[in-house]
Design an enzyme around this catalytic site. Structure first.
Site, PDB file in Angstrom:
ATOM      1  N   LYS A  57       0.860  -1.181   0.000  1.00 22.33           N
ATOM      2  CA  LYS A  57       0.000   0.000   0.000  1.00 22.33           C
ATOM      3  C   LYS A  57       0.897   1.232   0.000  1.00 22.33           C
ATOM      4  O   LYS A  57       1.795   1.357   0.843  1.00 22.33           O
ATOM      5  CB  LYS A  57      -0.843  -0.010   1.265  1.00 22.33           C
ATOM      6  CG  LYS A  57      -2.311   0.225   1.041  1.00 22.33           C
ATOM      7  CD  LYS A  57      -3.057   0.088   2.356  1.00 22.33           C
ATOM      8  CE  LYS A  57      -4.511   0.350   2.199  1.00 22.33           C
ATOM      9  NZ  LYS A  57      -5.196   0.323   3.492  1.00 22.33           N
TER      10      LYS A  57
HETATM   11  O1  G3P Z   1      -8.087   0.730   5.011  1.00 20.53           O
HETATM   12  C1  G3P Z   1      -8.227   2.088   5.131  1.00 20.53           C
HETATM   13  C2  G3P Z   1      -9.630   2.621   5.325  1.00 20.53           C
HETATM   14  O2  G3P Z   1     -10.593   1.652   5.135  1.00 20.53           O
HETATM   15  C3  G3P Z   1      -9.779   3.477   6.538  1.00 20.53           C
HETATM   16  O3  G3P Z   1     -11.072   3.597   7.025  1.00 20.53           O
HETATM   17  O4  G3P Z   1     -12.681   4.189   8.803  1.00 20.53           O
HETATM   18  O5  G3P Z   1     -10.259   4.849   9.058  1.00 20.53           O
HETATM   19  O6  G3P Z   1     -11.719   5.995   7.394  1.00 20.53           O
HETATM   20  P1  G3P Z   1     -11.453   4.719   8.126  1.00 20.53           P
END
Ligand code: G3P
Length: 215
Positions: free
Chosen positions: A83
């Site tokens: 990533k």
């Molecule tokens: O994998 C990264 C992403 O899904 C992050 O999600 O909930 O931290 O905005 P969030």
């Protein structure tokens, strides 16, 4: 649409692997930090639990350093996807390592222009963050629809990975928008199983069955 689990929690990934419907795993530095495990040990373990793509994120910000780190991460297991954040340095690094055959998931995507650049740099996946766009009053799902349309227009093979999923409706909308993958937190995956009418219906089936056994 493929379903990935968005976590670094080993217990949750172990349970989810037994469902047989999880196609991959995404982690990020915040999710790894939350579990308090060694990064490499956690990724090794996860790659043995789920045979599909497992995203492990670089923590360097400079392209040359990202390239070194990406090459190292890719050696941890065959199914590691590296990533890389959507920055100018990240695009430079993605252009280099994707030519080496390393699969890159370009993360922190918030616009179709960023997704276009990521695809041109050779990213295998782009991760638009739907929930974080909704949080600031923008329409996260509209960005998914724009990216899907642009990629379809030009037969771009980069997969659209709908990320930052906040509720079960986001999963349905991602599928309807044509996302290739949704990466979903454990709690929301569990919610996807449930419907009150399923519970009520099952209770009635069991009660009727038990009643018949007594006759
Ligand atoms: O994998 C990264 C992403 O899904 C992050 O999600 O909930 O931290 O905005 P969030």
């Amino acid at each position: 649409m493929k379903l990935f689990i968005d976590t670094a929690n080993i217990e949750h990934i172990t349970e989810a692997s037994r469902w047989g419907v999880i196609d991959g795993v995404t982690t990020n530095p915040s999710l790894i930090a939350k579990e308090g495990r060694d990064f490499e040990e956690a990724i090794h373990l996860i790659t043995t639990l789920i045979p599909g793509p497992v995203s492990a994120e670089v923590t360097e910000l400079n392209a040359d350093k990202m390239i070194v780190q990406a090459r190292g991460l890719a050696k941890w297991a065959d199914n590691v996807v590296v990533k890389i954040p959507m920055t100018e340095e990240g695009i430079k690094a993605t252009s280099v390592v994707s030519k080496d055959g390393i699969k890159v998931n370009m993360t922190l995507i918030f616009s179709a222009n960023q997704a276009l650049l990521a695809a041109k740099a050779g990213a295998a996946f782009v991760s638009p963050f739907v929930g974080r766009l909704d949080d600031i009053g923008q329409d996260g799902m509209e960005v998914i629809r724009e990216i899907v349309e642009i990629y379809q227009n030009y037969a771009i093979e980069t997969e659209v990975l709908s990320a930052s999923i906040r509720h079960p409706r986001h999963v349905i909308e991602s599928a309807m928008a044509g996302a290739d993958i949704a990466t979903v937190p454990y709690k929301i995956l569990k919610q996807m199983f449930r419907h009150t009418l399923t519970d009520v219906g099952l209770d009635k089936f069991m009660a009727d069955w038990a009643g018949m056994q007594k006759k």
